[in-house]
Scaffold this motif. Structure first.
Motif, short mmCIF file in Angstrom:
data_model
loop_
_atom_site.label_atom_id
_atom_site.label_comp_id
_atom_site.label_asym_id
_atom_site.label_seq_id
_atom_site.Cartn_x
_atom_site.Cartn_y
_atom_site.Cartn_z
N PRO A 1 0.90 -1.17 0.03
CA PRO A 1 0.00 -0.06 0.04
C PRO A 1 0.71 1.22 -0.12
O PRO A 1 1.94 1.24 0.66
CB PRO A 1 -0.92 -0.18 1.36
N ALA A 2 0.22 2.09 -0.82
CA ALA A 2 1.05 3.53 -1.03
C ALA A 2 0.29 4.53 -1.12
O ALA A 2 -0.91 4.32 -1.66
CB ALA A 2 2.13 3.42 -1.90
N THR A 3 0.44 5.77 -0.53
CA THR A 3 -0.08 7.04 -1.02
C THR A 3 0.57 7.82 -2.03
O THR A 3 1.79 7.92 -2.09
CB THR A 3 -0.08 7.98 0.23
N ARG A 4 -0.15 8.22 -3.16
CA ARG A 4 0.43 9.13 -4.26
C ARG A 4 0.36 10.59 -3.79
O ARG A 4 -0.51 11.13 -3.46
CB ARG A 4 -0.45 8.67 -5.62
N VAL A 5 1.66 11.12 -3.88
CA VAL A 5 1.98 12.43 -3.60
C VAL A 5 2.50 13.27 -4.92
O VAL A 5 3.58 12.78 -5.35
CB VAL A 5 2.78 12.60 -2.40
N GLY A 6 1.72 13.84 -5.52
CA GLY A 6 1.99 14.45 -7.06
C GLY A 6 2.21 13.08 -8.01
O GLY A 6 1.28 12.50 -8.05
N ARG A 7 3.26 13.12 -8.56
CA ARG A 7 3.75 11.83 -9.19
C ARG A 7 4.58 10.70 -8.77
O ARG A 7 5.18 9.90 -9.38
CB ARG A 7 4.57 12.46 -10.61
N GLN A 8 4.74 10.79 -7.29
CA GLN A 8 5.44 9.84 -6.51
C GLN A 8 4.61 9.42 -5.49
O GLN A 8 3.64 9.72 -5.14
CB GLN A 8 6.83 10.59 -5.79
N TYR A 9 5.29 8.09 -5.21
CA TYR A 9 4.50 7.30 -4.00
C TYR A 9 5.24 7.39 -2.64
O TYR A 9 6.48 7.79 -2.47
CB TYR A 9 4.47 5.82 -4.07
N ARG A 10 4.54 7.44 -1.58
CA ARG A 10 4.96 7.21 -0.19
C ARG A 10 4.49 6.20 0.49
O ARG A 10 3.21 5.97 0.59
CB ARG A 10 4.67 8.77 0.59
N ILE A 11 5.43 5.52 1.17
CA ILE A 11 4.95 4.28 1.67
C ILE A 11 4.89 4.37 3.28
O ILE A 11 6.14 4.77 3.70
CB ILE A 11 5.57 2.95 1.30
N SER A 12 4.05 4.28 4.18
CA SER A 12 4.11 4.31 5.49
C SER A 12 4.79 3.48 6.14
O SER A 12 4.83 2.14 5.61
CB SER A 12 2.70 4.45 6.18
N ALA B 1 4.03 -4.13 7.67
CA ALA B 1 3.08 -5.32 7.47
C ALA B 1 3.33 -6.18 6.02
O ALA B 1 3.21 -7.38 5.96
CB ALA B 1 1.77 -4.57 7.15
N PHE B 2 3.94 -5.45 5.05
CA PHE B 2 4.69 -6.01 3.79
C PHE B 2 5.73 -7.04 4.07
O PHE B 2 5.77 -8.08 3.66
CB PHE B 2 5.05 -5.06 2.73
N THR B 3 6.67 -6.54 4.84
CA THR B 3 7.84 -7.43 5.09
C THR B 3 7.54 -8.48 6.44
O THR B 3 8.42 -9.40 6.40
CB THR B 3 9.13 -6.62 5.56
N GLY B 4 6.49 -8.05 7.21
CA GLY B 4 6.29 -9.13 8.27
C GLY B 4 7.44 -8.91 9.64
O GLY B 4 7.37 -9.49 10.29
N THR B 5 8.14 -7.87 9.43
CA THR B 5 9.21 -7.69 10.44
C THR B 5 9.20 -5.98 10.90
O THR B 5 8.79 -5.21 9.83
CB THR B 5 10.55 -8.04 10.01
N PRO B 6 9.64 -5.61 11.95
CA PRO B 6 9.79 -4.14 12.21
C PRO B 6 10.92 -3.83 11.37
O PRO B 6 11.97 -4.26 10.79
CB PRO B 6 10.28 -4.14 13.57
N VAL B 7 10.60 -2.40 10.94
CA VAL B 7 11.78 -1.67 10.05
C VAL B 7 12.35 -0.86 10.97
O VAL B 7 11.74 0.02 11.85
CB VAL B 7 11.09 -0.88 9.05
N ALA B 8 13.68 -0.93 11.08
CA ALA B 8 14.88 0.13 11.78
C ALA B 8 14.57 1.37 11.38
O ALA B 8 14.45 1.80 10.27
CB ALA B 8 15.95 -0.38 11.70
N PRO B 9 14.24 2.24 12.39
CA PRO B 9 14.45 3.56 12.00
C PRO B 9 15.59 4.03 11.19
O PRO B 9 16.48 3.76 11.60
CB PRO B 9 14.11 4.34 13.29
#
Length: 149
Positions: free
Chosen positions: A34-45, A51-59
């Protein structure tokens, strides 16, 4: 910015997951990421990435001070096609071994491109990376070139 409000670009996701940017864009277009479109680019929360990777993401780490990078070109004259291919393959195997390995130097930043000019029998290595990793690669390259003379 709190961890709940952190967003990544497609390029940042590709870098974090060691994927090609086109692969990540494909996941977004297919709806798998899942992503949000901002102008012509995507941003992923951050939450969607976890949720996609199934693991926590290091900051994302913040720079702790000055950082030095190296840009260098190594030109090998008198290299026929066979020698150029052999050298290029050996260098690329070294680079892939470092990035795919588990050693202390596996985390270094390094990018290598090769250009062979058949008319001049000249091979060029364009090396971009951090100081330590680039220095190690240049030592390997020196040893390889020394073995061709």
């Amino acid at each position: 910015m709190s961890a709940a409000q952190q967003y990544y670009t497609v390029e940042q996701i590709a870098d974090l997951l060691d994927l090609h940017v086109k692969t990540v864009r494909g996941y977004v277009r297919d709806g798998r990421l899942p992503a949000t479109r901002v102008g012509r680019q995507y941003r992923i929360s951050r939450e969607d990435l976890e949720a996609f990777t199934g693991t926590p993401v290091a900051p994302a780490s913040t720079p702790r001070g000055p950082r030095a990078d190296v840009s260098s070109i190594v030109q090998v004259d008198g290299a026929d096609r066979h020698t150029a291919d052999r050298l290029a393959n050996a260098v690329m195997a070294t680079v892939l071994g470092r990035h795919g390995g588990t050693g202390a130097d596996a985390g270094g930043r390094l990018r290598v491109e090769t250009v062979f000019d058949e008319d001049r029998n000249s091979l060029k290595f364009v090396v971009l990376g951090d100081l330590d990793t680039t220095a190690d690669l240049l030592k390997v390259l020196d040893a390889l070139i020394g073995g061709t003379q």
